[in-house]
Each structure stands twice: as C-alpha cells, then as structure tokens.
Design a protein around this motif. Structure first.
Motif, PDB file in Angstrom:
ATOM      1  N   GLY A  46       0.791  -1.222   0.000  1.00 26.70           N
ATOM      2  CA  GLY A  46       0.000   0.000   0.000  1.00 26.70           C
ATOM      3  C   GLY A  46       0.823   1.272   0.000  1.00 26.70           C
ATOM      4  O   GLY A  46       0.284   2.369   0.061  1.00 26.70           O
ATOM      5  N   GLY A  47       2.135   1.135  -0.089  1.00 16.40           N
ATOM      6  CA  GLY A  47       3.006   2.309  -0.111  1.00 16.40           C
ATOM      7  C   GLY A  47       3.156   2.874  -1.507  1.00 16.40           C
ATOM      8  O   GLY A  47       2.364   2.607  -2.408  1.00 16.40           O
ATOM      9  N   ASN A  48       4.179   3.682  -1.700  1.00 20.90           N
ATOM     10  CA  ASN A  48       4.488   4.248  -3.005  1.00 20.90           C
ATOM     11  C   ASN A  48       5.995   4.491  -3.042  1.00 20.90           C
ATOM     12  O   ASN A  48       6.504   5.339  -2.320  1.00 20.90           O
ATOM     13  CB  ASN A  48       3.718   5.550  -3.235  1.00 20.90           C
ATOM     14  N   GLU A  53       4.358  10.129  -0.253  1.00 23.99           N
ATOM     15  CA  GLU A  53       3.105  10.562   0.370  1.00 23.99           C
ATOM     16  C   GLU A  53       1.851  10.116  -0.391  1.00 23.99           C
ATOM     17  O   GLU A  53       0.755  10.156   0.126  1.00 23.99           O
ATOM     18  CB  GLU A  53       3.087  12.084   0.579  1.00 23.99           C
ATOM     19  N   LYS A  54       2.002   9.665  -1.630  1.00 21.70           N
ATOM     20  CA  LYS A  54       0.843   9.236  -2.421  1.00 21.70           C
ATOM     21  C   LYS A  54       0.691   7.715  -2.349  1.00 21.70           C
ATOM     22  O   LYS A  54       0.845   6.999  -3.323  1.00 21.70           O
ATOM     23  CB  LYS A  54       0.963   9.730  -3.862  1.00 21.70           C
ATOM     24  N   LEU A  56      -1.488   4.126  -1.029  1.00 26.94           N
ATOM     25  CA  LEU A  56      -2.826   3.581  -1.231  1.00 26.94           C
ATOM     26  C   LEU A  56      -3.554   3.436   0.104  1.00 26.94           C
ATOM     27  O   LEU A  56      -4.545   2.731   0.206  1.00 26.94           O
ATOM     28  CB  LEU A  56      -2.750   2.220  -1.941  1.00 26.94           C
ATOM     29  N   LYS A  57      -3.080   4.133   1.090  1.00 26.22           N
ATOM     30  CA  LYS A  57      -3.748   4.133   2.385  1.00 26.22           C
ATOM     31  C   LYS A  57      -4.968   5.050   2.290  1.00 26.22           C
ATOM     32  O   LYS A  57      -5.013   5.983   1.494  1.00 26.22           O
ATOM     33  CB  LYS A  57      -2.785   4.585   3.467  1.00 26.22           C
ATOM     34  N   LYS A  58      -5.977   4.753   3.076  1.00 21.80           N
ATOM     35  CA  LYS A  58      -7.255   5.439   2.972  1.00 21.80           C
ATOM     36  C   LYS A  58      -7.117   6.966   3.028  1.00 21.80           C
ATOM     37  O   LYS A  58      -7.708   7.672   2.220  1.00 21.80           O
ATOM     38  CB  LYS A  58      -8.199   4.949   4.065  1.00 21.80           C
ATOM     39  N   GLU A  59      -6.331   7.448   3.962  1.00 23.93           N
ATOM     40  CA  GLU A  59      -6.188   8.895   4.125  1.00 23.93           C
ATOM     41  C   GLU A  59      -5.578   9.541   2.873  1.00 23.93           C
ATOM     42  O   GLU A  59      -5.979  10.619   2.458  1.00 23.93           O
ATOM     43  CB  GLU A  59      -5.327   9.219   5.345  1.00 23.93           C
ATOM     44  N   ALA A  60      -4.595   8.883   2.283  1.00 17.87           N
ATOM     45  CA  ALA A  60      -3.966   9.416   1.071  1.00 17.87           C
ATOM     46  C   ALA A  60      -4.932   9.360  -0.100  1.00 17.87           C
ATOM     47  O   ALA A  60      -5.009  10.302  -0.894  1.00 17.87           O
ATOM     48  CB  ALA A  60      -2.687   8.646   0.753  1.00 17.87           C
ATOM     49  N   LEU A  61      -5.681   8.255  -0.226  1.00 17.29           N
ATOM     50  CA  LEU A  61      -6.657   8.153  -1.315  1.00 17.29           C
ATOM     51  C   LEU A  61      -7.711   9.243  -1.186  1.00 17.29           C
ATOM     52  O   LEU A  61      -8.110   9.844  -2.183  1.00 17.29           O
ATOM     53  CB  LEU A  61      -7.315   6.769  -1.311  1.00 17.29           C
ATOM     54  N   LYS A  84      -1.861   8.749 -13.799  1.00 21.30           N
ATOM     55  CA  LYS A  84      -1.672  10.178 -13.539  1.00 21.30           C
ATOM     56  C   LYS A  84      -0.232  10.378 -13.124  1.00 21.30           C
ATOM     57  O   LYS A  84       0.311   9.607 -12.338  1.00 21.30           O
ATOM     58  CB  LYS A  84      -2.613  10.662 -12.437  1.00 21.30           C
ATOM     59  N   ASN A  85       0.387  11.385 -13.653  1.00 22.20           N
ATOM     60  CA  ASN A  85       1.785  11.697 -13.368  1.00 22.20           C
ATOM     61  C   ASN A  85       2.652  10.460 -13.612  1.00 22.20           C
ATOM     62  O   ASN A  85       2.654   9.928 -14.699  1.00 22.20           O
ATOM     63  CB  ASN A  85       1.941  12.264 -11.960  1.00 22.20           C
ATOM     64  N   ALA A  86       3.337   9.964 -12.593  1.00 25.61           N
ATOM     65  CA  ALA A  86       4.244   8.823 -12.778  1.00 25.61           C
ATOM     66  C   ALA A  86       3.510   7.488 -12.940  1.00 25.61           C
ATOM     67  O   ALA A  86       4.082   6.518 -13.417  1.00 25.61           O
ATOM     68  CB  ALA A  86       5.210   8.727 -11.601  1.00 25.61           C
ATOM     69  N   MET A  87       2.236   7.452 -12.559  1.00 28.00           N
ATOM     70  CA  MET A  87       1.491   6.200 -12.668  1.00 28.00           C
ATOM     71  C   MET A  87       0.982   6.025 -14.098  1.00 28.00           C
ATOM     72  O   MET A  87       0.284   6.883 -14.627  1.00 28.00           O
ATOM     73  CB  MET A  87       0.304   6.178 -11.710  1.00 28.00           C
ATOM     74  N   PRO A  88       1.304   4.889 -14.727  1.00 35.42           N
ATOM     75  CA  PRO A  88       0.816   4.647 -16.092  1.00 35.42           C
ATOM     76  C   PRO A  88      -0.657   4.268 -16.100  1.00 35.42           C
ATOM     77  O   PRO A  88      -1.209   3.830 -15.097  1.00 35.42           O
ATOM     78  CB  PRO A  88       1.671   3.469 -16.562  1.00 35.42           C
ATOM     79  N   ALA A  89      -1.279   4.448 -17.253  1.00 36.73           N
ATOM     80  CA  ALA A  89      -2.661   4.005 -17.452  1.00 36.73           C
ATOM     81  C   ALA A  89      -2.658   2.498 -17.706  1.00 36.73           C
ATOM     82  O   ALA A  89      -1.784   1.980 -18.395  1.00 36.73           O
ATOM     83  CB  ALA A  89      -3.264   4.737 -18.635  1.00 36.73           C
TER      84      ALA A  89
END
Length: 114
Positions: A46-48, A53-54, A56-61, A84-89
């Motif tokens: 659930g990290g990145n 800071e982005k 997959l924890k509830k608060e970040a989502l 979005k940004n560094a995350m690919p589609a």
C-alpha cells in the motif's frame, strides 16, 4: 448505467472478499495476483516507492483521488484506467474486469489499513 454496473460488480467482489471461508482466504485471490503482478512494484504494502506521500492508504486516497469520499470505487477505477503523473494508465493492459477486481482489492485493503 455503466456506473451502476461497476457498483454492482464492486458489491459482488466485496461480498466475495467478506464471505470467503478461512481456507479460501488463505489462498491468494485473483485480485491480489493481478495487483502483485501489475501494481506491487510501486505500491508494495500500500506504499508508493516513487512519491512517498501518495500511498494507497485510505487517508492518502481521500486526499489525492477526486470524488473518493463520495464514489470511492469509481475514483480508484478511474485512476487505474487513466493513470496520472508517474502512474501509467492500465486501460490497455488490464481488462475491465481485472481493473474492477484491482479497484475492489485496493479499496478493501485501504479500509483494513493495509
């Protein structure tokens, strides 16, 4: 209509996660396998690994995904499909069903605190 279908599929997927027997729960779900094959290299536990800071924890989502609080699963689906940004589609890499499974998995894990 499509949103209703997605919500229905999410409800089915969520009920699968909630009502599995202990023996089945010990097995790795298809959603977990898809996540591990496509997402865990950046989002392990659930990290990145790219933008700390982005997560997959509830608060970040809640903070980073538009409409997360009002339509959580649709917001996660949108992010997986479009990136979005560094995350690919992933809309051309994963099927619609696989995206829904991963979204349900991420939502469930976020609710459980990873």
């Amino acid at each position: 209509m499509r949103i209703l279908l997605l919500i229905l599929l999410f409800a089915i997927a969520l009920s699968f996660f909630i009502f599995t027997s202990p023996v089945q729960a010990a097995e790795i779900s298809d959603a977990a396998k898809i996540f591990n094959s496509n997402c865990a290299s950046c989002h392990i536990g659930g990290g990145n690994v790219l933008i700390a800071e982005k997560t997959l924890k509830k608060e970040a989502l809640q903070q980073y995904l538009k409409n997360y609080d009002t339509d959580s699963i649709a917001a996660i689906i949108h992010q997986i499909q479009n990136g979005k940004n560094a995350m690919p589609a992933f809309k051309s890499k994963l099927s619609e069903d696989e995206i829904i499974q991963v979204a349900a998995y991420v939502f469930q894990k976020a609710e459980q605190g990873w």
